[in-house]
Design a protein around this motif. Structure first.
Motif, PDB file in Angstrom:
ATOM      1  N   TRP A  11       0.840  -1.195   0.000  1.00 50.07           N
ATOM      2  CA  TRP A  11       0.000   0.000   0.000  1.00 50.07           C
ATOM      3  C   TRP A  11       0.876   1.246   0.000  1.00 50.07           C
ATOM      4  CZ3 TRP A  11       0.281  -3.358   4.195  1.00 50.07           C
ATOM      5  CH2 TRP A  11       0.902  -2.877   5.337  1.00 50.07           C
ATOM      6  N   GLY A  58      -1.870   6.351   1.639  1.00 55.48           N
ATOM      7  CA  GLY A  58      -3.205   6.352   2.236  1.00 55.48           C
ATOM      8  C   GLY A  58      -3.333   5.420   3.426  1.00 55.48           C
ATOM      9  N   GLY A  59      -2.379   4.502   3.585  1.00 61.97           N
ATOM     10  CA  GLY A  59      -2.429   3.563   4.684  1.00 61.97           C
ATOM     11  C   GLY A  59      -3.016   2.226   4.276  1.00 61.97           C
ATOM     12  N   LYS A  60      -2.767   1.244   5.084  1.00 61.67           N
ATOM     13  CA  LYS A  60      -3.161  -0.132   4.833  1.00 61.67           C
ATOM     14  C   LYS A  60      -4.668  -0.287   4.647  1.00 61.67           C
ATOM     15  CE  LYS A  60      -3.251  -4.505   7.395  1.00 61.67           C
ATOM     16  NZ  LYS A  60      -2.782  -5.168   8.642  1.00 61.67           N
ATOM     17  N   SER A 117      -6.820   1.071   2.642  1.00 56.39           N
ATOM     18  CA  SER A 117      -7.638   2.278   2.494  1.00 56.39           C
ATOM     19  C   SER A 117      -8.124   2.526   1.069  1.00 56.39           C
ATOM     20  CB  SER A 117      -6.842   3.502   2.963  1.00 56.39           C
ATOM     21  OG  SER A 117      -5.698   3.711   2.137  1.00 56.39           O
ATOM     22  N   LYS A 118      -7.629   1.759   0.098  1.00 54.46           N
ATOM     23  CA  LYS A 118      -7.923   2.027  -1.307  1.00 54.46           C
ATOM     24  C   LYS A 118      -8.503   0.793  -1.993  1.00 54.46           C
ATOM     25  CE  LYS A 118      -6.022   6.130  -0.966  1.00 54.46           C
ATOM     26  NZ  LYS A 118      -6.824   7.357  -1.055  1.00 54.46           N
ATOM     27  N   ASP A 157      -4.511  -0.528  -3.234  1.00 51.55           N
ATOM     28  CA  ASP A 157      -3.852  -1.556  -2.430  1.00 51.55           C
ATOM     29  C   ASP A 157      -3.621  -2.767  -3.329  1.00 51.55           C
ATOM     30  OD1 ASP A 157      -4.259  -1.495   1.018  1.00 51.55           O
ATOM     31  OD2 ASP A 157      -4.828   0.211  -0.234  1.00 51.55           O
ATOM     32  N   LYS A 191     -13.189  -2.272   0.019  1.00 51.96           N
ATOM     33  CA  LYS A 191     -13.040  -1.091  -0.832  1.00 51.96           C
ATOM     34  C   LYS A 191     -13.305  -1.386  -2.306  1.00 51.96           C
ATOM     35  CE  LYS A 191     -11.869   1.638   2.527  1.00 51.96           C
ATOM     36  NZ  LYS A 191     -12.723   2.778   2.947  1.00 51.96           N
TER      37      LYS A 191
END
Length: 439
Positions: free
Chosen positions: A173, A176-178, A180-181, A226, A320
């Motif tokens: 990732w 945006g962080g783990k 999150s997308k 991600d 997501k």
């Protein structure tokens, strides 16, 4: 007919099988032919494959009244094959010699001393892509990749194989962080003999990590999506091709089929990529016979491998969402969009998928001139009921769900020489970069 599930893989019994000192089946003296048949000849030819002890490597039934098969014929059956008088092109004079060009399996080469990428000292050596490797070393490679990108990656598992091996992968990732997308989800080596597929998926993973801090396009891809990457989703079969029989498709779990006291031992088991419960599991393009390499299983989704990777994918879809799913295969040089179960059905966004596939093919060709055919799976290649890209289109509702058949078009087929690993990775990487930038 009686079917018996067995816990151990069964070596194929064929006339003239030769075993080397490591206990592996060899193919010295086998010739590979491309046989062209029409509709009237098709059934008879398929029936004759068994009597020849021939290995079916590939088939293309995407064109009306024209079918071609790539088959490997053992030396003791060559005269009988020639007597059949089919239209045939010789692709390989000695399959054993071609397999030798793959080279010996090489151990994990260690870490890079220096590079311009992220966590340079911890990256695996790029020489990994100069050879094929034992299964255990692929796990070491993944661990080393994760260690090179510790703040933006984790090792993941997607269930357990029939023989108890963990289906191992990596999650990457960006800023945006783990988690999150939307997801990009890659599979490799669902079919055991397709070694180039797993190491190409690893090439993509390597380049994502190595270029995150020095390529704005790659940073954008990882910041926007991600990546969930499973290089070897059929570990039992992959190990079997490395230790016992190189050229089996070898689905899992194996099934010993007994008919009239005779055992069907070649190509037994369930094809994980005909086992997806997409509503068309029992359609054209899969088999009800455990002796077939496209056996669909006893019930939809009944293999442990399919269960693991399917549940993992379902969770991504319910989270997501999945922007892109690709199942990497070899060989043939195809970019295949939905659907496989029908030659007339189309995805809701079929026009967009067609355009992206053609342009991805152009991006691939720009690197080494390798040309890919693009189109819907059934109409372009053959019917594939129970296939993964249909499942991810209809059930998990991925925006794009493709199968990509990598190099080559039959010269080496599944036994692509090791010196083609890097060129295959380079062109595939270019195609993926195009996709990520043009969704």
């Amino acid at each position: 007919m009686r079917f018996l599930r067995v816990a151990l893989f069964i070596a194929p019994l064929a006339v003239g099988v030769q075993i080397d000192r490591q206990g592996r089946e060899t193919y010295d003296g086998y010739k590979v032919f491309r046989v062209v048949t029409d509709d009237e000849q098709l059934t008879g030819f398929e029936a004759q494959l068994g009597s020849l002890s021939a290995i079916e490597l590939s088939r293309n039934r995407g064109h009306i009244d024209a079918h071609h098969f790539d088959i490997a014929v053992p030396p003791e059956s060559l005269d009988a094959f020639e007597a059949l008088n089919y239209e045939a092109e010789t692709l390989t004079e000695d399959l054993g010699a071609d397999i030798a060009l793959e080279g010996e399996l090489q151990p994990f080469p260690g870490l890079e001393k220096s590079t311009s990428g992220v966590a340079a000292a911890a990256l695996p050596s790029f020489s990994w892509f100069s050879a094929y490797h034992p299964y255990a070393d692929h796990l070491t490679f993944l661990k080393s990749l994760q260690a090179a990108f510790p703040s933006n990656s984790e090792l993941i598992t997607a269930g357990t194989s029939f023989e108890g091996r963990t289906i191992q992968g990596i999650h990457l990732w960006g800023s945006g962080g783990k988690g999150s997308k939307p997801a990009i989800y890659y599979h490799g080596n669902v079919h055991a003999r397709e070694w180039i597929s797993s190491i190409t998926v690893e090439y993509i993973t390597y380049q994502l990590i190595n270029n995150y801090s020095n390529d704005t396009a790659i940073k954008a891809a990882l910041d926007n999506y991600d990546f969930y990457i499973l290089p070897i989703v059929n570990p039992d079969g992959f190990v079997y091709t490395q230790t016992t029989t190189r050229l089996v498709r070898y689905p899992s779990p194996p099934v010993l089929a007994t008919c009239g006291g005779e055992s069907l031992l070649r190509g037994v088991g369930t094809d994980i990529n005909r086992n997806w419960p997409n509503g068309h599991w029992d359609g054209a393009g899969s088999s009800t016979s455990p002796g077939s390499e496209t056996y669909r299983g006893e019930a939809p989704g009944d293999t442990p491998e399919n269960t693991g990777i399917r549940i993992f994918g379902d969770k991504l879809g319910a989270g997501k969402g999945i922007k892109l799913y690709i199942d990497f295969h070899s060989y043939g040089q195809y970019i295949l969009t939905p659907y496989g179960y029908s030659c007339s059905a189309t995805a809701p966004n079929q026009s967009k998928q067609d355009t992206l596939a053609r342009n991805t093919g152009a991006a691939i060709a720009a690197v080494h001139g390798t040309r890919f055919t693009t189109g819907q799976t059934c109409a372009t290649l053959y019917a594939t009921a129970g296939g993964s890209n249909d499942y991810f289109t209809d059930v998990t509702t991925a925006e794009l769900a493709w199968a990509i058949e990598l190099r080559d078009t039959g010269t080496y087929g599944f036994t692509l020489p090791a010196n083609q690993i890097i060129p295959t990775g380079e062109e595939t990487w270019a195609g993926q970069k195009y996709l990520w930038a043009n969704f």
